[in-house]
Scaffold this active site. Sequence first.
Site, mmCIF file in Angstrom:
data_model
loop_
_atom_site.group_PDB
_atom_site.id
_atom_site.type_symbol
_atom_site.label_atom_id
_atom_site.label_comp_id
_atom_site.label_asym_id
_atom_site.label_seq_id
_atom_site.Cartn_x
_atom_site.Cartn_y
_atom_site.Cartn_z
ATOM 1 N N CYS A 1 0.601 -1.635 0.289
ATOM 2 C CA CYS A 1 0.433 0.126 -0.203
ATOM 3 C C CYS A 1 0.950 1.436 -0.064
ATOM 4 O O CYS A 1 1.975 1.019 0.694
ATOM 5 C CB CYS A 1 -1.264 -0.055 1.171
ATOM 6 N N VAL A 2 0.497 2.496 -1.301
ATOM 7 C CA VAL A 2 1.421 3.156 -1.216
ATOM 8 C C VAL A 2 0.500 4.899 -1.316
ATOM 9 O O VAL A 2 -0.575 4.136 -2.098
ATOM 10 C CB VAL A 2 2.213 3.172 -2.505
ATOM 11 N N HIS B 1 7.715 11.018 -3.711
ATOM 12 C CA HIS B 1 8.574 9.748 -4.195
ATOM 13 C C HIS B 1 7.595 8.779 -4.081
ATOM 14 O O HIS B 1 7.458 7.693 -4.711
ATOM 15 C CB HIS B 1 8.490 9.844 -2.574
ATOM 16 N N PHE C 1 0.317 -7.858 -8.871
ATOM 17 C CA PHE C 1 0.640 -6.162 -8.146
ATOM 18 C C PHE C 1 -0.683 -6.611 -7.722
ATOM 19 O O PHE C 1 -1.983 -6.101 -7.988
ATOM 20 C CB PHE C 1 0.533 -5.510 -9.496
#
Length: 164
Positions: free
Chosen positions: A89-90, A97, A122
Amino acid sequence: MASQLKNLSDFSHTTIPSAANYRFGIVVAEWNAAITSALLQGAYQTLISNGAKEESIKIYPVPGSFELTSGAELLLKKGNVDAVICLGCVIQGETRHFDFICNAVANGVSNVSIKYSKPVIFGVLTTDNLQQAIDRSGGKHGNKGDEAAITAIKMVDLAETLMQ
């Protein structure tokens, strides 16, 4: 936005092959652990509910989403899995970033899959905020972990079918 009104993890419209004869590796990021733990729970339960044996599912934590690619490669180098599910998790922050990490992980997962001719899935949330991540890790939009597990099962089955 298409996801506003539906559970994205609804697979009632499709046939899912049995996972009974396959071995899965799950590489899960420790960063954003509350979210990635929910993704892991979803993926694991979906594999089990579709016939995978507990002993055929191996879980490997890595520090963050950036490390998912190397975790998947190390696992495939060992050669004891039919597919790898990458869970992370981003969440968008104030800097670029987010863009660099998301791009690197997406490309890395694809490249590892091609290099080893094995499905590398993914299952990484790339969200604008924490609420979107919650909604997609068992909330109102389903669980991306479930989706990643179903994708792994289907891709392993496809690979086996094409090898016959």
